[in-house]
Each structure stands twice: as C-alpha cells, then as structure tokens.
Design a protein around this motif. Structure first.
Motif, mmCIF file in Angstrom:
data_model
loop_
_atom_site.group_PDB
_atom_site.id
_atom_site.type_symbol
_atom_site.label_atom_id
_atom_site.label_comp_id
_atom_site.label_asym_id
_atom_site.label_seq_id
_atom_site.Cartn_x
_atom_site.Cartn_y
_atom_site.Cartn_z
ATOM 1 N N CYS A 1 0.789 88.312 -1.820
ATOM 2 C CA CYS A 1 1.376 87.162 -1.131
ATOM 3 C C CYS A 1 2.877 87.119 -1.349
ATOM 4 O O CYS A 1 3.352 87.217 -2.476
ATOM 5 N N ILE A 2 3.617 86.980 -0.218
ATOM 6 C CA ILE A 2 5.074 86.885 -0.306
ATOM 7 C C ILE A 2 5.551 85.485 0.049
ATOM 8 O O ILE A 2 6.741 85.254 0.223
ATOM 9 N N GLY A 3 4.612 84.556 0.186
ATOM 10 C CA GLY A 3 4.997 83.173 0.407
ATOM 11 C C GLY A 3 5.543 82.879 1.787
ATOM 12 O O GLY A 3 6.330 81.955 1.958
ATOM 13 N N SER A 4 5.127 83.661 2.773
ATOM 14 C CA SER A 4 5.637 83.442 4.126
ATOM 15 C C SER A 4 5.209 82.094 4.691
ATOM 16 O O SER A 4 5.874 81.549 5.564
ATOM 17 N N HIS B 1 0.555 76.030 -0.956
ATOM 18 C CA HIS B 1 1.457 76.780 -1.820
ATOM 19 C C HIS B 1 1.503 76.132 -3.198
ATOM 20 O O HIS B 1 1.541 74.920 -3.316
ATOM 21 N N ALA C 1 0.292 81.404 -2.055
ATOM 22 C CA ALA C 1 -0.836 80.675 -1.499
ATOM 23 C C ALA C 1 -1.975 80.572 -2.507
ATOM 24 O O ALA C 1 -2.256 81.511 -3.258
ATOM 25 N N CYS D 1 -1.659 86.690 8.229
ATOM 26 C CA CYS D 1 -0.933 87.012 7.000
ATOM 27 C C CYS D 1 -0.252 88.378 7.129
ATOM 28 O O CYS D 1 -0.919 89.376 7.384
ATOM 29 N N PRO D 2 1.067 88.427 6.967
ATOM 30 C CA PRO D 2 1.796 89.674 7.188
ATOM 31 C C PRO D 2 1.524 90.733 6.128
ATOM 32 O O PRO D 2 1.779 91.909 6.367
ATOM 33 N N ALA E 1 -2.842 89.600 2.498
ATOM 34 C CA ALA E 1 -3.161 89.087 1.171
ATOM 35 C C ALA E 1 -4.433 88.244 1.183
ATOM 36 O O ALA E 1 -4.956 87.921 0.129
HETATM 37 S S1 SF4 Z 1 0.287 84.151 5.058
HETATM 38 FE FE1 SF4 Z 1 -0.083 85.670 3.425
HETATM 39 S S2 SF4 Z 1 1.949 86.113 2.546
HETATM 40 FE FE2 SF4 Z 1 2.111 84.191 3.736
HETATM 41 S S3 SF4 Z 1 1.757 82.548 2.216
HETATM 42 FE FE3 SF4 Z 1 -0.218 83.024 3.168
HETATM 43 S S4 SF4 Z 1 -1.152 84.547 1.791
HETATM 44 FE FE4 SF4 Z 1 1.010 84.469 1.305
#
Ligand code: SF4
Length: 72
Positions: free
Chosen positions: A16-19, A32, A38, A58-59, A62
């Motif tokens: 997860c990069i917190g997008s 978050h 996430a 999710c890019p 994750a």
């Molecule tokens: S979409 Fe994927 S990368 Fe972005 S916050 Fe959610 S789990 Fe993390």
C-alpha cells in the motif's frame, strides 16, 4: 476480516502506497490509519460490488478479495 456474506478482503500493507483510491471507492470497507495506509474497517458496510471495484482500482494490487461461494 471475515464477513457472513462469504467473502474476505485483506490489505497487504507492504504494498500500500496510500493512494486512497480504495477509500474513495469503498469508504465503508477501507480507511487510512495514522501511517496513511489502508486498513479494513470492522464492520464492513459496503456491498461486494463496491469492494470489488476498490480492489481492482488499487494501483499496487495491495488488496486481495477472496470469495467463498457456498451452494445450498
Ligand atoms: S488503493 Fe491500494 S495503495 Fe491506495 S490506499 Fe488503498 S490499498 Fe493503499
């Protein structure tokens, strides 16, 4: 996190990069934490379609959705 509806979703926090996309698509499922990564909400209040959309959005892949289909 398990759901009586027969599916489970998990977050790979190393990926997860917190997008925030999952939080946008399924705000009743993903939130978050303080590290802006996430986590799965408990209880989940989204339906499976919303969760599926978030998982696919999710890019970094994750998110993992596992369904357990049980027939009668
Ligand atoms: S979409 Fe994927 S990368 Fe972005 S916050 Fe959610 S789990 Fe993390």
């Amino acid at each position: 996190v398990s759901d009586p509806a027969g599916w489970t979703v998990t977050v790979d926090r190393d990926r997860c990069i917190g997008s925030g996309l999952c939080v946008v698509y399924a705000p009743g499922t993903f939130v978050h934490d303080d590290a802006v990564k996430a986590v799965v909400a408990d209880p989940i209040t989204d339906d499976l379609d919303a969760v599926r959309t978030a998982v696919e959005a999710c890019p970094t892949r994750a998110l993992h959705l596992v369904t357990h289909e049980h027939q009668g």
